[in-house]
Design a protein around this motif. Structure first.
Motif, PDB file in Angstrom:
ATOM      1  N   VAL A 147       0.880  -1.171   0.000  1.00  0.00           N
ATOM      2  CA  VAL A 147       0.000   0.000   0.000  1.00  0.00           C
ATOM      3  C   VAL A 147       0.911   1.213   0.000  1.00  0.00           C
ATOM      4  CG1 VAL A 147      -1.728   1.339   1.247  1.00  0.00           C
ATOM      5  CG2 VAL A 147      -1.848  -1.157   1.272  1.00  0.00           C
ATOM      6  N   ILE A 148       0.697   2.115  -0.964  1.00  0.00           N
ATOM      7  CA  ILE A 148       1.432   3.381  -0.947  1.00  0.00           C
ATOM      8  C   ILE A 148       0.425   4.451  -0.512  1.00  0.00           C
ATOM      9  CG2 ILE A 148       3.180   2.684  -2.612  1.00  0.00           C
ATOM     10  CD1 ILE A 148       1.641   4.197  -4.789  1.00  0.00           C
ATOM     11  N   GLU A 149       0.704   5.056   0.636  1.00  0.00           N
ATOM     12  CA  GLU A 149      -0.256   5.977   1.239  1.00  0.00           C
ATOM     13  C   GLU A 149       0.339   7.376   1.345  1.00  0.00           C
ATOM     14  OE1 GLU A 149      -3.235   5.323   4.782  1.00  0.00           O
ATOM     15  OE2 GLU A 149      -1.248   5.792   5.597  1.00  0.00           O
ATOM     16  N   GLY A 150      -0.348   8.339   0.765  1.00  0.00           N
ATOM     17  CA  GLY A 150       0.128   9.704   0.785  1.00  0.00           C
ATOM     18  C   GLY A 150      -0.253  10.465   2.042  1.00  0.00           C
ATOM     19  N   MET A 151       0.319  11.643   2.178  1.00  0.00           N
ATOM     20  CA  MET A 151       0.150  12.443   3.384  1.00  0.00           C
ATOM     21  C   MET A 151      -1.264  13.000   3.549  1.00  0.00           C
ATOM     22  SD  MET A 151       2.147  15.931   2.298  1.00  0.00           S
ATOM     23  CE  MET A 151       1.872  16.679   3.890  1.00  0.00           C
ATOM     24  N   GLU A 152      -2.108  12.893   2.508  1.00  0.00           N
ATOM     25  CA  GLU A 152      -3.489  13.371   2.623  1.00  0.00           C
ATOM     26  C   GLU A 152      -4.327  12.481   3.527  1.00  0.00           C
ATOM     27  OE1 GLU A 152      -2.422  13.845  -1.845  1.00  0.00           O
ATOM     28  OE2 GLU A 152      -1.804  12.623  -0.132  1.00  0.00           O
ATOM     29  N   ALA A 153      -3.827  11.297   3.845  1.00  0.00           N
ATOM     30  CA  ALA A 153      -4.574  10.316   4.631  1.00  0.00           C
ATOM     31  C   ALA A 153      -4.803  10.790   6.061  1.00  0.00           C
ATOM     32  CB  ALA A 153      -3.819   8.981   4.642  1.00  0.00           C
ATOM     33  N   GLY A 154      -5.723  10.127   6.741  1.00  0.00           N
ATOM     34  CA  GLY A 154      -5.940  10.380   8.158  1.00  0.00           C
ATOM     35  C   GLY A 154      -5.058   9.475   8.995  1.00  0.00           C
ATOM     36  N   GLY A 155      -4.907   9.799  10.273  1.00  0.00           N
ATOM     37  CA  GLY A 155      -4.058   8.991  11.145  1.00  0.00           C
ATOM     38  C   GLY A 155      -2.581   9.215  10.846  1.00  0.00           C
ATOM     39  N   HIS A 156      -1.764   8.181  11.062  1.00  0.00           N
ATOM     40  CA  HIS A 156      -0.327   8.302  10.837  1.00  0.00           C
ATOM     41  C   HIS A 156      -0.046   8.482   9.346  1.00  0.00           C
ATOM     42  CE1 HIS A 156      -0.398   6.436  14.843  1.00  0.00           C
ATOM     43  NE2 HIS A 156       0.778   7.015  15.008  1.00  0.00           N
TER      44      HIS A 156
END
Length: 337
Positions: A147-156
């Motif tokens: 999973v590549i998760e960007g900084m727009e996400a919630g949480g960590h």
């Protein structure tokens, strides 16, 4: 039954891997991603993921059993790599025949991937990759998907936006590996664009936090409905000697309390009263408690209302099945143009 031929074709690698109808994972949100929401998402054709968070092995054992009582569809379990009982939690997942384990919160410790896959368990391992170099390392180390998760996400969150991560990692890896994109996704058109770039599927958290089946307190959900994208802010690191992963949440008094907590822990670190591992655990426990106050008790002023920047697109409570259907319809319309 509504079909989405264009979207389904691009999601096929993801759905084959997950064993579900729609390659939409629910991000693991502590206190929110529990049996009710996880089962609802899996029953709706998506892929629910239990957020183990700070659970003990005994609590996780109960949660998995309770989820299996609500759904016969596949679901995953998200484990935090720094959890002191990580290997015991892995044993619980193996005992229940969990099909997919998601390792989050840092590089998997030595032996953890091997423990999950021991004795040809058939369990698939999904890891988070914040950079291309780390993505390659995790795949070499046994991760079956990323999973590549960007900084727009919630949480960590990490420091790079989803769009940039997708442009860096998908062209390099997506043709031969399974990559799911996460962070800031609120509509199906965005899903369509990442699928066209080679993603096997996507992960969403914020859109599902206020689902009808979510046990989150009504006041927690109302805070989402009122919020705009710019109100979901990242926490600030107070002391560079204390590496704290930023957390994105709605700005409130709890945000300020975290700054105070960091100063307290940094002072303990300076005094030699705790080591770095214990310092980081104290920070994690702070977040777990602050999040519980918001999600379970409805204290949205002092608790942590973790939310991604897509929160502005969450305007009402609706069943998980309707959320998935809407996202798929939007993606299909975009791909059919």
């Amino acid at each position: 039954m509504t079909t989405y031929p264009h979207t389904a074709a691009l999601m096929k690698r993801g759905t084959d891997f997950l064993g579900c109808e729609t390659a939409i994972l629910c991000g693991a949100m502590s206190w929110v991603s529990e049996r009710n929401l996880v089962a609802a998402i899996s029953n709706a054709g998506g892929f629910g993921v239990i957020a183990c968070g700070a659970m003990t092995p005994e609590l996780l054992d109960t949660e998995i059993a309770a989820t299996k009582a609500l759904t016969t569809k596949p679901f995953g379990v998200n484990l935090i790599t720094m959890h002191p009982a990580l290997f015991d939690l892995i044993a619980v997942c193996r005992k229940h025949g969990v099909t997919h384990v998601v390792l989050a919160g840092g590089i998997p410790p030595k032996g953890s991937v091997e423990a999950i896959k021991a004795d040809d368990s058939g369990i698939k391992v999904i890891c988070f990759a914040p950079t291309l170099a780390l993505a390659k390392k995790l795949l070499r180390s046994g991760a079956d998907a990323l999973v590549i998760e960007g900084m727009e996400a919630g949480g960590h969150i990490g420091p790079v936006s989803t769009s940039v991560l997708a442009q860096e990692i998908l062209p390099a890896l997506a043709s031969e590996h399974l990559i799911f994109v996460a962070g800031g996704i609120g509509r199906g058109e965005a899903i369509a664009s990442y699928l066209e770039m080679g993603a096997a599927g996507v992960q969403l958290g914020t859109r599902f936090a206020c689902a009808t089946e979510s046990i989150a307190h009504p006041d927690f959900k109302k805070a989402f409905f009122r919020a705009s994208a710019r109100e979901a802010i990242a926490s600030v690191q107070v002391d560079p000697r204390l590496p704290v992963i930023p957390v994105r949440a709605l700005k409130n008094k709890g945000t300020e309390e975290f700054t105070t907590k960091q100063r307290e822990v940094a002072a303990l670190l300076d005094a030699g009263e705790v080591d770095m591992g214990e310092a980081q655990l104290q920070i994690e426990h702070f977040w777990a408690g602050a999040l519980r106050r918001a999600v379970i008790e409805g204290d949205v002023e002092n608790g942590s209302v973790m939310a991604g920047q897509s929160v502005g697109m969450v305007t009402k409570e609706e069943p998980a099945a309707e959320i998935i259907a809407e996202l798929m319809a939007q993606a299909e319309a975009a791909l059919a143009r």
